[in-house]
Design an enzyme around this catalytic site. Structure first.
Site, PDB file in Angstrom:
ATOM      1  CG  ASP A 201      -2.031   1.112   0.983  1.00 32.31           C
ATOM      2  OD1 ASP A 201      -2.836   0.884   0.340  1.00 32.31           O
ATOM      3  OD2 ASP A 201      -1.800   1.357   2.505  1.00 32.31           O
ATOM      4  CD  GLU A 243      -2.527   2.228  -3.479  1.00 27.35           C
ATOM      5  OE1 GLU A 243      -3.082   3.163  -3.667  1.00 27.35           O
ATOM      6  OE2 GLU A 243      -1.163   2.491  -2.547  1.00 27.35           O
TER       7      GLU A 243
END
Ligand code: NOJ
Length: 553
Positions: A201, A243
């Site tokens: 993330d 990401e």
């Protein structure tokens, strides 16, 4: 080797346990329920599942606010259930990757609680503090309209703490070696329990220099190598899918010039330009994005997606381009979010138009990279705009026409199921689509099967072929003396194009259609093709099947 680097040609399916299948009837999906649906996923042809965060969390950001990294949130089951699940997935040849959310913790995490209470706690320096309000406290906000600042005063600590995202998500001080060691420990823990890697993330924020004096956060790329190295020591074939919504000129910093950092990154550049290209019926900006993101180490791969669990972020487009995507796919202000994106699901954005859905999916499956499907998109599920922010596109999976779409037998699911309108579960559900040979579900299953037979997409290099029509994109992939060609018409009207395949020798004179009997023979070296509005073609160049011609694997 074709049988190594599994992620170069995987089919990844992302889901959140809580909205997939509820086995114990408490209104929340759980690992036991997910396990019962593994044969569905196996039948669809997915080769890897990406699980959104399922660790203990107060759930103020759908689990992206973790308060214990080493436990399964009790609403989803136990660590035992998790291991049963990874085992059951493995039995079916399906890998599992999980979210790694280490830019920040929940403010309820014990580390933060100790850090705020005691300036001498070993955890104090695990977070990022300032004695007074930093000058840049209002800059760098990720969720404009909902999040006010990136620094908040904590009355217990009597200091300000940094939070890139919501104020209940204090950033970890990743420059502290103890924090990095803990991140590796978290990875090692889940690797030991059977996962094949992580969707990491917010990577640019994880590796950014953080602090009250930082004006422009500078990325500490070396950290990525340390993380990669550790992962490979522990498990040779485990991967990190980053990401990182970054500009193409920094892609190689994330992949590492020697392929020694992230294995995969989501291709946000292509994602945004793909939606613009569809809105404008113009393939050229998409082609430019493909060229701009062409470079990557041989062992690296792009993750290709249409929609994910967040808003469709259009922040990298020009203002005019963004406006045209809004106008085409999300005209109401209520469909838009954070001044930069659209919060709808794919099917309603495309007006539920089957031709456009197939076009979008066909593109996703044939652009350079590994496709990442969002749960429910294989059915054409819709959204519930009455839910706040990004929650609208996170409703439970629609399995059948039973109450609550067969997702739960509870009286009230914790997240409401879409029950009315054209995307309600009576109209859109897996059970009916399974029985209908022409359903989107069965189409997706067939296209996945075919995607697995064109490994050139994952391994090969692409050439954009001139079609003479800006609405039509033609890409050829070459790999080990095999070539495949994909043609997509982004316009709603039929187009006639003429093109040369451009391969050496005469194999380019024959194009075998992989999806129908409509093959093409060149006249004087040129193919003439009439392609219907939003139409697409998958061709193998030269005619001899890949399996027959393939020399060495
Ligand atoms: C990115 C995730 O995709 C998003 O859902 C989340 O809110 C933020 N990171 C914060 O973790």
């Amino acid at each position: 080797m074709i049988n190594d680097l599994w992620y170069k040609n995987a089919v990844i399916y992302c889901l959140s346990v809580g909205t997939y299948m509820d086995a114990n009837g408490d209104g929340v999906g759980d690992f036991s329920g997910l396990m019962r649906r593994l044969d569905y996923l196996h039948g669809l042809g997915v080769t890897a599942i990406w699980l959104m965060p399922f660790q203990v969390s107060p759930h103020r950001d759908d689990g992206y606010d973790i308060s214990n990294y080493y436990e399964v949130d009790p609403r989803y089951g136990t660590l035992g259930d998790f291991v049963e699940f990874t085992h059951a997935a493995k039995q079916r040849g399906i890998r599992v990757i999980i979210d790694l959310v280490v830019n920040h913790t929940s403010d309820q995490h014990e580390w933060f609680q100790q850090a705020r209470r005691d300036p001498h706690s070993r955890y104090r320096d695990w977070y990022v503090w300032s004695p007074k309000r930093p000058a840049n406290a209002n800059s760098g906000v990720v969720f404009p309209g909902v999040q006010k600042s990136t620094w908040t005063r904590d009355p217990v600590a009597r200091a300000w703490y940094f939070h890139r995202f919501y104020d209940f998500q204090p950033d970890l001080n990743t420059a502290n070696p103890e924090v990095l060691t803990e991140i590796l420990k978290i990875m090692g823990f889940w690797i030991q329990l059977g996962v094949s890697g992580f969707r990491m993330d917010a990577v640019p924020f994880v590796i950014a220099a953080k602090g009250p004096k930082v004006r422009k956060p500078v990325e500490q790329y070396d950290m990525l190598r340390a993380i990669r190295e550790f992962l490979q020591w522990r498990e040779g074939e485990a991967i990190i899918l980053a990401e990182a919504n970054v500009l193409p000129n920094t892609d190689m910093e994330y992949f590492g010039r020697d392929g020694d950092r992230m294995h995969m990154m989501f291709n946000f550049q292509v994602n945004q330009h793909l939606f613009y290209a569809m809105a404008a019926a113009d393939a050229r900006p998409l082609k430019q994005a493909l060229v701009a993101t062409r470079s990557r180490p041989a062992t690296a791969q792009w993750g290709l997606f249409l929609r994910n669990h967040d808003e469709l972020d259009l922040g990298r487009l020009t203002r005019e381009q963004r406006e045209s995507v809004f106008a085409a796919f999300g005209p109401d202000p209520d469909m838009q979010l954070y001044d930069r994106g659209i919060r709808r699901r794919l099917a309603p954005m495309l007006g539920g138009d089957r031709r456009r859905l197939e076009l979008a999916y066909s593109l996703m499956f044939t652009l350079p990279g590994t496709p990442v499907i969002r749960y429910g998109d294989e059915l054409g599920m819709g959204d519930d705009l009455s839910l706040p922010e990004r929650q609208c596109a996170r409703t439970p999976m629609q399995w059948s026409t039973e109450p609550h779409a067969g997702f739960t037998r509870a009286n009230r699911p914790v997240t409401p199921v879409i029950s009315s309108g054209p995307f309600g579960y009576n109209q859109v559900n897996a059970a009916q689509q399974r029985r209908d040979p022409n359903s989107l579900l069965n189409w997706t299953e067939r296209i996945i099967r075919m995607r697995k037979e064109v490994p050139e997409v994952g391994w090969g290099d692409f050439t954009a072929i001139a079609t003479g029509d800006p609405a039509v994109l033609a890409l050829r992939y070459d790999w080990r003396n095999n070539s495949v060609l994909f043609v997509h018409n982004l316009a709603g009207t039929p187009r006639e194009i003429s093109f040369a395949v451009g391969v050496v020798g005469d194999s380019g004179n024959l194009l075998i259609n992989l999806l129908s009997e409509d093959h093409s023979r060149a006249q004087a070296g040129k193919h003439r093709l009439v392609i219907e509005g939003y139409g697409y073609r998958w061709f193998r160049v030269g005619g001899l099947g890949y399996l027959l011609q393939r020399s060495e694997v």
